[in-house]
Design a protein around this motif. Structure first.
Motif, PDB file in Angstrom:
ATOM      1  N   UNK A 169      46.164  83.959  13.338  1.00 36.80           N
ATOM      2  CA  UNK A 169      47.215  83.129  13.957  1.00 36.80           C
ATOM      3  C   UNK A 169      48.484  83.915  14.292  1.00 36.80           C
ATOM      4  N   UNK A 170      48.435  84.735  15.328  1.00 35.63           N
ATOM      5  CA  UNK A 170      49.606  85.557  15.683  1.00 35.63           C
ATOM      6  C   UNK A 170      50.668  84.732  16.410  1.00 35.63           C
ATOM      7  N   UNK A 205      50.237  77.612   3.361  1.00 36.66           N
ATOM      8  CA  UNK A 205      49.178  78.394   3.994  1.00 36.66           C
ATOM      9  C   UNK A 205      49.634  78.974   5.318  1.00 36.66           C
ATOM     10  N   UNK A 206      50.314  78.163   6.123  1.00 39.05           N
ATOM     11  CA  UNK A 206      50.816  78.648   7.409  1.00 39.05           C
ATOM     12  C   UNK A 206      51.821  79.772   7.209  1.00 39.05           C
ATOM     13  N   UNK A 207      52.692  79.614   6.232  1.00 36.16           N
ATOM     14  CA  UNK A 207      53.685  80.655   5.970  1.00 36.16           C
ATOM     15  C   UNK A 207      53.004  81.967   5.581  1.00 36.16           C
ATOM     16  N   UNK A 261      49.210  85.949  -1.543  1.00 37.66           N
ATOM     17  CA  UNK A 261      49.234  85.008  -2.659  1.00 37.66           C
ATOM     18  C   UNK A 261      50.249  83.933  -2.317  1.00 37.66           C
ATOM     19  N   UNK A 262      49.765  82.710  -2.069  1.00 38.46           N
ATOM     20  CA  UNK A 262      50.667  81.644  -1.626  1.00 38.46           C
ATOM     21  C   UNK A 262      51.711  81.295  -2.677  1.00 38.46           C
ATOM     22  N   UNK A 263      51.467  81.667  -3.935  1.00 37.36           N
ATOM     23  CA  UNK A 263      52.445  81.365  -4.976  1.00 37.36           C
ATOM     24  C   UNK A 263      53.752  82.134  -4.778  1.00 37.36           C
ATOM     25  N   UNK A 270      52.764  68.933   1.085  1.00 33.69           N
ATOM     26  CA  UNK A 270      52.610  69.368   2.470  1.00 33.69           C
ATOM     27  C   UNK A 270      53.216  70.750   2.735  1.00 33.69           C
ATOM     28  N   UNK A 271      54.409  71.015   2.202  1.00 35.43           N
ATOM     29  CA  UNK A 271      55.044  72.302   2.448  1.00 35.43           C
ATOM     30  C   UNK A 271      56.553  72.204   2.448  1.00 35.43           C
TER      31      UNK A 271
END
Length: 221
Positions: A44-45, A172-174, A186-188, A212-213
């Motif tokens: 996802x660029x 996840x998007x971030x 690592x999303x954490x 959600x985020x």
């Protein structure tokens, strides 16, 4: 913001990637059309720099395949100085802008910034959310006019949220947009950087939307 550079000249590829990383972007690199096509279709660029004269699969074909597959990320094409036909073919294939070789790196960076702003609906090099101002040209952040010193990861995170002000952005998007392909994702760590940003900014602009985020909005009056 995460970018892809598709350029078979390894010196030019490295110079572009180094300049973009120094400007605060996460950068992946490809050296031929087939590799670039695959990455552009699967990752996802936020924007792609694409050379027209690539081995294995030329840049125009790569771009045409991306657009037919519904990939709508901004694409900046690189063309030979005397190949005006490349520019026409590139635009017809779906390019958003072009730079001719040889080029000045500052021009490439400026055009990338403009593509990213337009894709996010911003017309100015300064993006504002309440008292927070992100100067994309100088890669600096101020709150009520006072400079806020951020690490490269903190700046990337805030810049992405600023470009998407008002929209809920998932962790996840971030992660997908802040780190290059080789980074240990690592999303954490996003939560850690959000906490640091909140402390450094000192204003309530980053909201947590449970389950959600995060969403960036001006603080309530």
């Amino acid at each position: 913001m995460r970018l892809l550079v598709v350029e078979d000249d390894r010196d030019i590829n490295r110079q572009l990637a180094d300049a973009l990383v120094q400007a605060g972007y996460a950068v992946d690199r490809a050296y031929d059309g087939e590799e670039g096509l695959f990455l552009g279709e699967t990752e996802p660029y936020d924007a792609i720099i694409l050379d027209m004269g690539l081995p294995k699969l030329d840049g125009q074909s790569v771009l045409t395949k991306w657009r037919r597959a519904g990939r709508d990320m901004p694409v900046l094409i690189l063309t030979a100085r005397d190949r005006w036909s490349d520019k026409v073919q590139g635009f017809d294939a779906g390019a958003d802008d072009y730079v001719t070789k040889p080029f000045h790196m500052e021009e490439v960076l400026a055009r990338v910034r403009a593509l990213l702003r337009r894709a996010a609906g911003h017309s100015s090099s300064e993006i504002v959310c309440g008292p927070v101002c992100l100067d994309t040209r100088a890669s600096r952040v101020t709150v009520d006019g006072e400079l806020v010193k951020l690490t490269s990861h903190e700046y990337r995170l805030l810049a992405y949220l600023m470009h998407h002000t008002g929209r809920v952005v998932s962790r996840t998007e971030l992660v997908e947009h802040l780190y290059d392909q080789d980074f240990d994702r690592d999303s954490n760590t996003i939560e850690v950087f959000i906490g640091r940003l909140r402390r450094k900014l000192g204003v309530d602009v980053i909201q947590t939307v449970r389950g959600l985020g995060y969403r960036l909005e001006p603080p309530a009056e």
